[in-house]
Design a protein around this motif. Structure first.
Motif, mmCIF file in Angstrom:
data_model
loop_
_atom_site.group_PDB
_atom_site.id
_atom_site.type_symbol
_atom_site.label_atom_id
_atom_site.label_comp_id
_atom_site.label_asym_id
_atom_site.label_seq_id
_atom_site.Cartn_x
_atom_site.Cartn_y
_atom_site.Cartn_z
ATOM 1 N N PHE A 266 -25.636 -91.903 -72.785
ATOM 2 C CA PHE A 266 -25.116 -93.051 -72.525
ATOM 3 C C PHE A 266 -24.892 -93.649 -74.109
ATOM 4 O O PHE A 266 -24.488 -94.961 -74.215
ATOM 5 N N SER A 267 -25.267 -92.861 -74.876
ATOM 6 C CA SER A 267 -24.956 -93.315 -76.497
ATOM 7 C C SER A 267 -23.530 -93.085 -76.730
ATOM 8 O O SER A 267 -22.826 -92.317 -75.925
ATOM 9 N N THR B 105 -22.860 -95.823 -67.740
ATOM 10 C CA THR B 105 -23.337 -96.902 -67.991
ATOM 11 C C THR B 105 -23.267 -98.076 -67.070
ATOM 12 O O THR B 105 -24.298 -98.812 -66.499
ATOM 13 N N GLN C 239 -25.070 -97.405 -63.693
ATOM 14 C CA GLN C 239 -26.712 -97.477 -63.810
ATOM 15 C C GLN C 239 -27.149 -99.045 -63.753
ATOM 16 O O GLN C 239 -28.013 -99.387 -63.247
ATOM 17 N N GLY D 193 -32.389 -90.578 -69.486
ATOM 18 C CA GLY D 193 -32.317 -91.047 -70.542
ATOM 19 C C GLY D 193 -31.901 -89.742 -71.399
ATOM 20 O O GLY D 193 -31.192 -89.043 -71.169
ATOM 21 N N PRO D 194 -32.720 -89.666 -72.619
ATOM 22 C CA PRO D 194 -32.216 -88.603 -73.516
ATOM 23 C C PRO D 194 -32.823 -87.318 -73.263
ATOM 24 O O PRO D 194 -33.056 -86.632 -74.145
ATOM 25 N N LEU E 150 -29.351 -99.066 -74.527
ATOM 26 C CA LEU E 150 -30.087 -97.962 -74.882
ATOM 27 C C LEU E 150 -31.504 -98.420 -74.724
ATOM 28 O O LEU E 150 -32.437 -97.600 -74.283
ATOM 29 N N PHE F 74 -32.198 -97.741 -71.046
ATOM 30 C CA PHE F 74 -32.294 -96.139 -70.628
ATOM 31 C C PHE F 74 -33.757 -95.609 -71.439
ATOM 32 O O PHE F 74 -34.231 -94.749 -70.858
ATOM 33 N N SER F 75 -33.949 -96.154 -72.943
ATOM 34 C CA SER F 75 -35.262 -95.452 -73.354
ATOM 35 C C SER F 75 -36.409 -95.899 -72.565
ATOM 36 O O SER F 75 -37.355 -95.219 -72.442
ATOM 37 N N ALA G 270 -36.839 -93.499 -69.765
ATOM 38 C CA ALA G 270 -37.203 -92.333 -70.338
ATOM 39 C C ALA G 270 -38.914 -92.325 -70.419
ATOM 40 O O ALA G 270 -39.681 -91.320 -69.948
ATOM 41 N N MET H 272 -37.672 -85.134 -78.164
ATOM 42 C CA MET H 272 -36.893 -85.729 -78.928
ATOM 43 C C MET H 272 -36.733 -85.544 -80.445
ATOM 44 O O MET H 272 -35.807 -85.325 -81.064
ATOM 45 N N ARG I 40 -35.330 -82.335 -80.923
ATOM 46 C CA ARG I 40 -33.677 -82.233 -81.018
ATOM 47 C C ARG I 40 -33.231 -82.587 -82.234
ATOM 48 O O ARG I 40 -32.059 -82.515 -82.564
#
Lengths: 262, 141
Positions: free
Chosen positions: A52-53, A64, A67, A118-119, B20, B23-24, B27, B81, B84
């Motif tokens: 999403f970044s 995005t 979501q 997410g990531p 962000l 979404f974080s 996570a 994370m 990465r």
């Protein structure tokens, strides 16, 4: 002793395996369309990311938007959801965020693990009779049994991932999932045990696949809720383990997230 | 004209940052337990660097920092994370003299979120905290 036994078993089965391989080869050679489908089907195998970044993922803007799309909730459930969202925002503003399943290091379950990772990347394994999806966050695993009938809900013990069965319609893997615990929520949205998730998973480019998700839950939703997530291939990425080895976060008596300090 | 352009740019940035954060949170968790309006700069000796999920941790014996802080629990992101982003489990070890910039816990306890770490070999390591620029930095004393 063992190697020679294994060796003789192998040599006994080798001609049969060879004949089967030839038969498969002949089938695909004889029908190019089947061969193409086969490639699209095995093509979803690999390691993927939803991002999403900024930069990179061709589907990111759409992801995005989806979501953040509003679920078509019936008024009484919309009120519950909006109250929860407001409470979460107020708690964040106070610096006392409400504990969530993540605070307790619980896996996300379905459908969150497909869109809310997410990531964290995801791996898809395509094997005979089964597609397996592994989400790196929390070591989550979904097993999609191919060409098997779905059970009735009362035959399934509710869980985080439910029971998934799938079949190929040409180049599209159609997956049916039921049996998700009511406590396993996507974006804090309430649902019943009768929630049904249908996915249409399709490779749209060699390195891009789309998962179109439809959520049906007639008691809670006014109509089926559709969303789609786009994933990009990570060609050389190796999925890492994720074990909640030492979770220093906890919920206090008021339900707020705290960090245990030394 | 210039101001208007910047305002638009800023609005877009805020939107991106909000996304962000959302979404974080999905996570792992919200970062709202940490102070976004100030940072501490802590010098000290690493007691332990813990390469674990859901977060890595540095337990620091503080030699220089805000008054009254002698020990500090520093939370990092998930080690997946970190890896990465190029971090290794060997980047920090017990006994290392380090300087850490952290966003402290809002409730006053001696813990915070790592935003930047100077390690003995001279490198500055930055953890991949989502929306890291929303944490306002206090200039080091």
């Amino acid at each position: 002793m063992m190697p020679s036994c294994a060796g003789s078993a192998l040599s006994r089965h080798l001609p049969l395996a060879f004949a089967a391989a030839v038969a498969v080869g002949v089938t695909f050679a004889a029908t190019p369309a089947r061969a193409q489908e086969h490639s699209a089907q095995t093509g979803i195998g690999g390691t993927w990311t939803i991002s999403f970044s900024a930069g990179g993922n061709p589907g990111q803007t759409e992801n995005t938007r989806l979501q953040q799309s509003e679920p078509p909730l019936k008024p009484e459930y919309r009120a519950v959801w909006q109250a929860r969202q407001a409470a979460a925002r107020e708690a964040d503003a106070r610096g006392e965020p409400l504990a969530t399943s993540a605070t307790f290091c619980l896996p996300q379950g379905m459908p969150s693990m497909m869109g809310g990772g997410g990531p964290f990347p995801m791996e898809i394994l395509v094997s005979v009779g089964q597609v397996t999806i592994i989400q790196e966050a929390y070591n989550q695993v979904r097993r999609i049994y191919l060409d098997r009938p779905q059970l009735s809900l009362d035959e399934i013990e509710p869980g985080f991932y439910g029971r998934s069965v799938g079949h190929w319609e040409g180049d599209t893997l159609v997956v049916d999932t039921i049996g998700i615990k009511e406590s396993v929520e996507f974006r804090n949205i309430p649902h019943t045990l009768n929630m049904r998730i249908t996915e249409r998973i399709r490779l749209v480019e060699p390195d891009v696949f789309v998962d179109e998700i439809t959520i049906e839950d007639p008691e809670v939703l006014t109509e089926p809720w559709n969303m789609a997530f786009t994933f990009s291939r990570l060609p050389d990425y190796e999925i890492m383990e994720y074990v909640c080895e030492d979770n220093r976060e906890y919920a206090d008596e008021s339900g707020a997230t705290r960090l245990r300090v030394q | 004209m210039q101001v208007r352009f910047n305002a638009r740019k800023h609005a877009a940035l805020v939107g991106a940052v909000a996304a962000l954060v959302t979404f974080s949170a999905a996570a792992h968790h919200s970062f709202a337990i940490f102070d976004h309006s100030q940072t501490y700069t802590l010098k000290g000796t690493v007691r332990e660097f813990q390469w674990t999920n859901p977060h890595g941790y540095i337990d620091l014996a503080v030699s220089e920092g805000p008054e009254g802080i002698d020990e500090f629990t520093i939370e990092l992101t998930s080690i997946n994370m970190l890896r990465r982003a190029g971090w290794r489990s060997t980047d920090v070890k017990a006994g290392d003299e380090v300087t850490a910039i952290v966003a402290p816990l809002l409730n006053g306890q001696k813990g915070g979120l790592l935003l930047e770490l100077n390690v003995p070999d001279g490198r500055t390591l930055v953890p991949p905290v989502p929306a890291i620029n929303t944490f306002q930095r206090t200039p080091a004393p």
